[in-house]
Motif scaffolding. Sequence first.
Motif, PDB file in Angstrom:
ATOM      1  N   GLU A   1      -4.440   9.566  -5.734  1.00 29.32           N
ATOM      2  CA  GLU A   1      -5.767  10.117  -5.453  1.00 29.32           C
ATOM      3  C   GLU A   1      -6.700  10.030  -6.661  1.00 29.32           C
ATOM      4  OE1 GLU A   1      -5.240  14.882  -6.351  1.00 29.32           O
ATOM      5  OE2 GLU A   1      -4.973  14.184  -4.294  1.00 29.32           O
ATOM      6  N   HIS A   2      -6.141   9.834  -7.859  1.00 31.85           N
ATOM      7  CA  HIS A   2      -6.967   9.703  -9.057  1.00 31.85           C
ATOM      8  C   HIS A   2      -7.400   8.269  -9.314  1.00 31.85           C
ATOM      9  CE1 HIS A   2      -6.010  13.843 -10.016  1.00 31.85           C
ATOM     10  NE2 HIS A   2      -4.722  13.574  -9.955  1.00 31.85           N
ATOM     11  N   GLY A   3      -6.918   7.327  -8.489  1.00 29.23           N
ATOM     12  CA  GLY A   3      -7.331   5.934  -8.628  1.00 29.23           C
ATOM     13  C   GLY A   3      -6.938   5.336  -9.972  1.00 29.23           C
ATOM     14  N   ARG A   4      -7.826   4.535 -10.538  1.00 28.16           N
ATOM     15  CA  ARG A   4      -7.539   3.834 -11.791  1.00 28.16           C
ATOM     16  C   ARG A   4      -7.626   4.752 -13.015  1.00 28.16           C
ATOM     17  NH1 ARG A   4      -6.937  -1.374 -10.604  1.00 28.16           N
ATOM     18  NH2 ARG A   4      -6.797  -1.931 -12.812  1.00 28.16           N
ATOM     19  N   ASP A   5      -7.983   6.002 -12.804  1.00 27.53           N
ATOM     20  CA  ASP A   5      -7.994   6.956 -13.923  1.00 27.53           C
ATOM     21  C   ASP A   5      -6.584   7.213 -14.455  1.00 27.53           C
ATOM     22  OD1 ASP A   5     -10.708   7.213 -13.761  1.00 27.53           O
ATOM     23  OD2 ASP A   5     -10.657   9.077 -12.597  1.00 27.53           O
ATOM     24  N   ILE A   6      -5.546   6.894 -13.663  1.00 30.91           N
ATOM     25  CA  ILE A   6      -4.180   7.133 -14.112  1.00 30.91           C
ATOM     26  C   ILE A   6      -3.756   6.183 -15.232  1.00 30.91           C
ATOM     27  CG2 ILE A   6      -3.429   8.104 -11.918  1.00 30.91           C
ATOM     28  CD1 ILE A   6      -2.135   5.413 -11.260  1.00 30.91           C
ATOM     29  N   PHE A   7      -4.578   5.188 -15.545  1.00 30.83           N
ATOM     30  CA  PHE A   7      -4.240   4.266 -16.627  1.00 30.83           C
ATOM     31  C   PHE A   7      -4.838   4.676 -17.967  1.00 30.83           C
ATOM     32  CE2 PHE A   7      -4.504   1.189 -12.876  1.00 30.83           C
ATOM     33  CZ  PHE A   7      -3.176   1.414 -12.544  1.00 30.83           C
ATOM     34  N   ALA A   8      -5.531   5.778 -17.997  1.00 25.97           N
ATOM     35  CA  ALA A   8      -6.175   6.246 -19.228  1.00 25.97           C
ATOM     36  C   ALA A   8      -5.903   7.726 -19.421  1.00 25.97           C
ATOM     37  CB  ALA A   8      -7.684   5.986 -19.156  1.00 25.97           C
ATOM     38  N   PRO A   9      -6.047   8.228 -20.633  1.00 24.81           N
ATOM     39  CA  PRO A   9      -5.834   9.663 -20.880  1.00 24.81           C
ATOM     40  C   PRO A   9      -6.850  10.515 -20.125  1.00 24.81           C
ATOM     41  CG  PRO A   9      -5.909   8.419 -22.950  1.00 24.81           C
ATOM     42  CD  PRO A   9      -6.368   7.490 -21.876  1.00 24.81           C
TER      43      PRO A   9
ATOM     44  N   SER B   1       0.827  -1.202   0.000  1.00 25.04           N
ATOM     45  CA  SER B   1       0.000   0.000   0.000  1.00 25.04           C
ATOM     46  C   SER B   1       0.857   1.247   0.000  1.00 25.04           C
ATOM     47  CB  SER B   1      -0.907   0.016   1.246  1.00 25.04           C
ATOM     48  OG  SER B   1      -0.116   0.024   2.400  1.00 25.04           O
ATOM     49  N   ALA B   2       0.260   2.316  -0.498  1.00 24.26           N
ATOM     50  CA  ALA B   2       0.973   3.607  -0.496  1.00 24.26           C
ATOM     51  C   ALA B   2       1.174   4.058   0.925  1.00 24.26           C
ATOM     52  CB  ALA B   2       0.178   4.643  -1.284  1.00 24.26           C
TER      53      ALA B   2
ATOM     54  N   ALA C   1      -2.614   2.455  -8.409  1.00 27.48           N
ATOM     55  CA  ALA C   1      -3.952   3.044  -8.366  1.00 27.48           C
ATOM     56  C   ALA C   1      -4.388   3.298  -6.927  1.00 27.48           C
ATOM     57  CB  ALA C   1      -4.946   2.129  -9.070  1.00 27.48           C
ATOM     58  N   ALA C   2      -4.021   2.379  -6.023  1.00 27.04           N
ATOM     59  CA  ALA C   2      -4.389   2.547  -4.612  1.00 27.04           C
ATOM     60  C   ALA C   2      -3.636   3.709  -3.971  1.00 27.04           C
ATOM     61  CB  ALA C   2      -4.106   1.258  -3.844  1.00 27.04           C
ATOM     62  N   GLY C   3      -2.433   3.986  -4.454  1.00 28.92           N
ATOM     63  CA  GLY C   3      -1.621   5.045  -3.857  1.00 28.92           C
ATOM     64  C   GLY C   3      -1.812   6.410  -4.481  1.00 28.92           C
TER      65      GLY C   3
END
Length: 532
Positions: free
Chosen positions: A231-239, A3-4, A227-229
């Motif tokens: 604040e944008h969650g899983r949005d960091i995997f997409a534009p 975890s972060a 993604a857990a660490g």
Amino acid sequence: MISAQSTVIPEDTVLVNTGVFAAFVLITLLIVYRVGSRGSTSDFFVAGSSFSGVQNGVALSGDYLSAASFLGIAGAIAIYGYDGFLYSIGFLVAWLINLLLLAERTRNTGRFTMGDVLAFRMKQRPVRAAASISTLAITIMYMIAQVAGAGGLVALLLDVHGQLGQAAVIAGVGVVMMIYVLVGGMKGTTWVQIVKAVLLLLSVLLITIFLMGKFSYSFSGLLDAAAAGNEHGRDIFAPGVKYGTDAVSKLDFISLSMALVLGVGGLPHVLMRFYTVPTAREARRSVVWATWVMAIFYLCTLVIGYGASAMVGHEAIMAAPGAENSAAPLLAYEIGGTVFLGIVAAVAFATILAVVAGLTLTASASFAHDVYASVIRDGNADGDQVVRVARITAMGIGVTSILGGILVMGQNVAFLVSLAFAFAASANLSTLLYTLFWKRFNTTGTLWGMYSGLASALLLVIFSPVVSGSEGSIFPSVDFAFFPLSNPGIASIPISFLFGVIGTFFGRAEPDRERAAEMEVRSLTGMGSRGR
């Protein structure tokens, strides 16, 4: 899954970090002194064209992989994910322009600087003066980013948080950087760049291997933790985390992409490296080797960026001195503790030193060779005078960069470098391409293209959110921004190409057709160029 967590570097590790860091700096200074150029002007500016394509290619990657690449991109990926990795893509793809269009031709038609190429078939004085002004502006913009990155890195090592303390750190770092150039010249700078490129590549490979081991070499496990660490969650995997929230940010992304892809072809310190090899073939080999080294490096930054988000965490990264730029060093501390942090930070600092040394040398050479020797002294200056002027210019550039670095403390280094790329693409790329490929192009077109691109880029940055009007601006308390984009490339680059054409057709100066024919033969075959 790890975890972060909040990463705080203990105070008792500062001495160890500083010791490793200081030892590394002293070793590189010794290298610079032992192999430094103390001979002719050619030795000081281009190392007597004595390096092979492989050596120059590794040095090119060392010159190019700056604080933006190691600190800025890793931090951008850690915070913004996919949108941060776009910097890596742009920085790498840009090398196709050098490989396909510029490397051989500039090597064959120039001697020391970009001004040699642009002035080959034009009026010498005005074109060389314009080339020097452009080189100085781009170099200072680029160096401000490097000095700011170095200051943030050393502030992290010394646990300096206050603005006054970080400003003092930036000033000290700038002084060390100037010593490299004054002592070593191009030969010393090149060897430091080679050593630094090898160490940097080893560092990112080790971080990547150790990091993946923490997640049992499962990349999907690393991404889940990232993604857990964040604040944008899983949005960091997409534009869309940074670019794509509205129409303005999407347009800003297009502008950024244009600057990154087109800017490398106009960077004076990259073009100058083509003169350190004896032939055009070696210049082409330099680009191929540099591209492979950088491709491996940028793939590692993807893992390192997401790894920082996973093991350090969004909040801890933004709270550290240097903010986003501290992601990679903080990750190194999480993986290997104090000594590993000291080593990685020392390599990162050597990265900045090598890049700044190349930048300073390029700008000082341009002023000394293009302005002092060719314009002021009309070609009557001896080599010792030119080198002396270059060293004085280097000190002036260093002081200016220190002041600028203090102003932009806290800004992402990769973003600041993208502004320098926009300046390079706007001022230099159009005139280089027109000079090499368009026989009708003349002196008026050269001057209109360079000055319009440089002036428009500068004005658009001054009146953009970079300087005022937002929380992340240099002057957040005032608002005089009317240009909505953070990067001016989408407007300033086309302006440069357009004004180059307009100036050519409306200018009174007719092109020298015999000189143009000679330039074409020389650029394609190398006949008549130095070293042949």
